[in-house]
Write an enzyme that holds these catalytic residues in place. Structure first.
Site, PDB file in Angstrom:
ATOM      1  N   HIS A 132       0.663   4.349 -25.445  1.00 15.04           N
ATOM      2  CA  HIS A 132       0.373   3.548 -24.248  1.00 15.04           C
ATOM      3  C   HIS A 132       1.233   3.934 -23.042  1.00 15.04           C
ATOM      4  CE1 HIS A 132      -2.276   0.960 -26.481  1.00 15.04           C
ATOM      5  NE2 HIS A 132      -1.324   0.496 -27.255  1.00 15.04           N
TER       6      HIS A 132
HETATM    7 ZN   LIG Z   1      -1.742  -0.205 -31.756  1.00 15.50          ZN
END
Ligand SMILES: [Zn+2]
Ligand SMILES: [Zn+2]
Length: 390
Positions: A132
């Site tokens: 992320h």
């Molecule tokens: Zn995850």
């Protein structure tokens, strides 16, 4: 080439620790390392500690001002700057944050270098997969995007086609963003639908831009998808793309948070299906990737005792060509370690007792079925852009 796969490991990666109230407890890494050892896999791999990623490597993906902000937060956690995603609920700053994050990134970069140079065919960094992290900000428990850095390093070393396959329950948004306009990198993410899960991206219509149009692939699975649906979706999308793309290296992310016991998401996948996908990634590397070059990373996974260590131990066994028998008992000495560290009873077997199969896509699909609708949306959005039939 040595016959052994590399297992990237430096004990100091357990310093990646957001604190006692955070779900990403580093005990999941030490327990995984312990289970790999207890299963006898150290004899089947070379355990290697790569150096930390330096600034010039981090800059392959990240902005220098962000790296500088991480360094400041690392020295003075109370001064962390939320504009860079630091000091937030998901990514609280901690002393040594830069060092621990750069060390994990270094393991994935080192894995990529070793595989590219033919020092090993496969390398695993289960501490990595921090997919992320964005070029200029921390996000979703991720500070430096080791997965994107591994891909970027492969490109820097001369790779012209790199495939990234992400089966974490969350969308691999940071890796997708890093290569959004880059046709050299095919990113494929299978994840729970953005309507019901962080980071609310990963719609099938996200397909890349500019020269990279058609190089991002997203399969948004309905909440509740179980083994058969998950395996069906994987096999309806991934092998055909890799057969066509013929990457020179494959990077995969194996977040364990698809599991039915995971507290942060809503898929219903078993350990046995996770293991089946790991084995398929290995098979696909040998079938479609030059030299079988495969870099396998960890990722999310918040059932830190019951699921994560077994999941990634299977991954190491598969990469080592010494797969752990799912029917085998979990070694007693590891269960003792689990109890001593966590006061929880560890799982008893290396299986959830499932033998998952799936219906192949080629046999036909049901336009009224939600899983099939998800697969079809992906194929329709991106396959024609790649010259493939939807
Ligand atoms: Zn995850
Ligand atoms: Zn192999």
């Amino acid at each position: 080439m040595s016959g052994h796969a590399w297992l990237m490991w430096d004990e100091a990666v357990t310093g990646y620790d957001f604190g006692p109230d955070h779900p990403m407890d580093p005990v999941r890494l030490s327990l995984t390392r312990g289970l790999v050892r207890a299963c006898g896999l150290d004899a089947a791999v070379d355990v290697v500690a790569a150096p930390s990623a330096g600034d010039s490597t981090l800059r392959l993906v990240h902005h220098q001002d962000y790296v500088d902000a991480v360094r400041r937060a690392s020295l003075d956690p109370r001064g962390a700057e939320p504009a860079y995603g630091l000091g937030t609920v998901d990514d609280p700053a901690f002393a040594g944050m830069h060092e621990a994050s750069a060390l994990i990134a270094g393991q994935s970069v080192g894995a990529a270098e070793a595989v590219w140079r033919g020092e090993c065919a496969h390398a695993v960094n289960f501490a990595g997969g921090l997919h992320h992290a964005m070029p200029g900000a921390a996000s979703g428990f991720c500070v430096y995007n080791d997965a994107a850095l591994a891909v970027a390093r492969l490109l820097e070393l001369g790779a012209e086609r790199v495939a990234y396959v992400d089966v974490d329950v969350h969308h691999g948004d940071g890796v997708q963003a890093a290569f959004w306009e880059d046709p050299r990198v095919l990113t494929v993410s299978l994840h729970e639908h953005p309507r019901t899960l962080f980071p609310q991206t990963g719609w099938p219509e996200e397909t890349g831009a500019g020269a990279g149009e058609g190089s991002a692939v997203n399969v948004a699975l309905p909440a509740g998808t179980g083994d058969e649906g998950w395996l069906r979706a994987f096999h309806a999308v991934v092998p055909e793309l890799l057969a066509d793309f013929r990457p020179q290296a494959l990077v995969t992310q194996h977040g364990a948070d698809t599991h039915f016991e995971d507290p942060l998401a809503h898929l219903a996948v078993s350990l046995d299906a996770q293991r089946a996908v790991q084995a398929s990634c290995h098979d696909l590397a040998h079938e479609y990737v030059d030299g079988g070059r495969w870099i396998a990373l960890g990722g999310g996974g918040y059932a830190v005792v019951d699921v994560v260590p077994r999941c990634w131990t299977h991954l190491v066994g598969i990469a080592a060509h010494a797969p752990v028998d799912p029917e085998s008992l979990v070694p007693a000495e590891w269960r003792d370690e689990v109890y001593a560290r966590t006061r929880q009873l560890g799982p008893g077997r290396m299986t959830d007792g499932r033998k998952p199969g799936w219906e192949p896509w080629e046999a036909g699909y049901d336009p009224a079925d939600r899983l099939d609708q998800a697969v079809l949306a992906t194929r329709k959005a991106v396959f024609p852009l790649r010259g493939l039939l939807a």
